[in-house]
Design a protein around this motif. Sequence first.
Motif, mmCIF file in Angstrom:
data_model
loop_
_atom_site.group_PDB
_atom_site.id
_atom_site.type_symbol
_atom_site.label_atom_id
_atom_site.label_comp_id
_atom_site.label_asym_id
_atom_site.label_seq_id
_atom_site.Cartn_x
_atom_site.Cartn_y
_atom_site.Cartn_z
ATOM 1 N N PRO A 75 20.424 -25.425 -35.016
ATOM 2 C CA PRO A 75 21.195 -26.656 -35.176
ATOM 3 C C PRO A 75 20.347 -27.911 -34.940
ATOM 4 C CG PRO A 75 21.988 -25.424 -33.264
ATOM 5 C CD PRO A 75 20.890 -24.628 -33.890
ATOM 6 N N HIS A 76 19.174 -27.748 -34.354
ATOM 7 C CA HIS A 76 18.299 -28.898 -34.083
ATOM 8 C C HIS A 76 17.482 -29.283 -35.311
ATOM 9 C CE1 HIS A 76 16.063 -31.664 -31.547
ATOM 10 N NE2 HIS A 76 14.946 -31.197 -32.074
ATOM 11 N N CYS A 77 16.792 -28.299 -35.926
ATOM 12 C CA CYS A 77 15.922 -28.625 -37.060
ATOM 13 C C CYS A 77 16.388 -28.030 -38.386
ATOM 14 C CB CYS A 77 14.488 -28.189 -36.783
ATOM 15 S SG CYS A 77 14.200 -26.394 -36.872
ATOM 16 N N GLY A 78 17.181 -26.945 -38.336
ATOM 17 C CA GLY A 78 17.671 -26.304 -39.549
ATOM 18 C C GLY A 78 16.604 -25.586 -40.352
ATOM 19 N N GLN A 79 15.418 -25.408 -39.787
ATOM 20 C CA GLN A 79 14.292 -24.857 -40.536
ATOM 21 C C GLN A 79 14.058 -23.362 -40.334
ATOM 22 O OE1 GLN A 79 12.451 -26.819 -42.777
ATOM 23 N NE2 GLN A 79 14.211 -28.117 -42.322
ATOM 24 N N ASP A 80 14.725 -22.738 -39.373
ATOM 25 C CA ASP A 80 14.506 -21.318 -39.105
ATOM 26 C C ASP A 80 15.729 -20.739 -38.409
ATOM 27 O OD1 ASP A 80 13.139 -18.876 -38.996
ATOM 28 O OD2 ASP A 80 11.325 -19.763 -38.145
ATOM 29 N N TRP A 81 15.731 -19.417 -38.292
ATOM 30 C CA TRP A 81 16.811 -18.707 -37.599
ATOM 31 C C TRP A 81 16.500 -18.627 -36.110
ATOM 32 C CZ3 TRP A 81 20.453 -18.484 -40.982
ATOM 33 C CH2 TRP A 81 20.197 -18.198 -42.315
ATOM 34 N N LEU A 82 17.522 -18.673 -35.274
ATOM 35 C CA LEU A 82 17.323 -18.499 -33.838
ATOM 36 C C LEU A 82 16.954 -17.053 -33.541
ATOM 37 C CD1 LEU A 82 20.254 -20.561 -32.311
ATOM 38 C CD2 LEU A 82 17.948 -21.305 -32.907
ATOM 39 N N ALA A 83 16.091 -16.876 -32.556
ATOM 40 C CA ALA A 83 15.630 -15.549 -32.155
ATOM 41 C C ALA A 83 15.973 -15.314 -30.687
ATOM 42 C CB ALA A 83 14.120 -15.427 -32.359
ATOM 43 N N ALA A 84 16.425 -14.103 -30.375
ATOM 44 C CA ALA A 84 16.791 -13.747 -28.999
ATOM 45 C C ALA A 84 15.568 -13.206 -28.264
ATOM 46 C CB ALA A 84 17.895 -12.700 -29.003
ATOM 47 N N HIS A 143 17.565 -17.906 -26.305
ATOM 48 C CA HIS A 143 17.284 -17.962 -27.737
ATOM 49 C C HIS A 143 16.350 -19.129 -28.011
ATOM 50 C CE1 HIS A 143 20.866 -15.452 -27.869
ATOM 51 N NE2 HIS A 143 20.511 -15.120 -29.099
ATOM 52 N N THR A 144 15.475 -18.956 -28.994
ATOM 53 C CA THR A 144 14.571 -20.033 -29.390
ATOM 54 C C THR A 144 14.560 -20.175 -30.906
ATOM 55 O OG1 THR A 144 12.643 -18.602 -29.593
ATOM 56 C CG2 THR A 144 13.003 -19.646 -27.449
ATOM 57 N N CYS A 145 14.133 -21.339 -31.334
ATOM 58 C CA CYS A 145 13.841 -21.576 -32.747
ATOM 59 C C CYS A 145 12.331 -21.469 -32.894
ATOM 60 C CB CYS A 145 14.313 -22.957 -33.181
ATOM 61 S SG CYS A 145 13.758 -23.382 -34.857
ATOM 62 N N LEU A 173 15.317 -24.412 -27.260
ATOM 63 C CA LEU A 173 15.682 -23.240 -26.470
ATOM 64 C C LEU A 173 17.121 -23.353 -25.987
ATOM 65 C CD1 LEU A 173 13.666 -21.320 -23.945
ATOM 66 C CD2 LEU A 173 15.728 -22.424 -23.091
ATOM 67 N N TRP A 174 17.846 -22.236 -26.079
ATOM 68 C CA TRP A 174 19.224 -22.134 -25.589
ATOM 69 C C TRP A 174 19.267 -21.071 -24.512
ATOM 70 C CZ3 TRP A 174 17.715 -23.407 -30.327
ATOM 71 C CH2 TRP A 174 18.351 -24.460 -30.969
ATOM 72 N N LEU A 175 19.785 -21.420 -23.356
ATOM 73 C CA LEU A 175 19.973 -20.452 -22.280
ATOM 74 C C LEU A 175 21.199 -19.600 -22.597
ATOM 75 C CD1 LEU A 175 19.229 -22.838 -19.312
ATOM 76 C CD2 LEU A 175 17.675 -21.181 -20.367
ATOM 77 N N ALA A 176 21.338 -18.505 -21.901
ATOM 78 C CA ALA A 176 22.394 -17.525 -22.192
ATOM 79 C C ALA A 176 23.784 -18.132 -22.237
ATOM 80 C CB ALA A 176 22.338 -16.387 -21.179
#
Length: 70
Positions: free
Chosen positions: A8-17, A28-30, A36-39
């Motif tokens: 949702p920040h850059c829209g350039q890639d999928w988030l990875a766990a 999760h990170t882009c 970075l998103w915490l749990a």
Amino acid sequence: MSSKIACPHCGQDWLAAHRIKSTGEMFHTCPECESLWLAQQDLRQETENYLSEFLESTGITWGDTEKLAT
């Protein structure tokens, strides 16, 4: 239907766990912008966290984490 979530920040890639090996804490990170998103955070909302800051603040290195299958 895909369970992938675009950053949702850059829209350039999928988030990875990822998981911290020693604690089991998940996040999760882009791969593109390193947001970075915490749990407990909603993955569909913006975040103010970044991978480099998270690693520095927790005293861990990228090698202390592992990517999880999605």
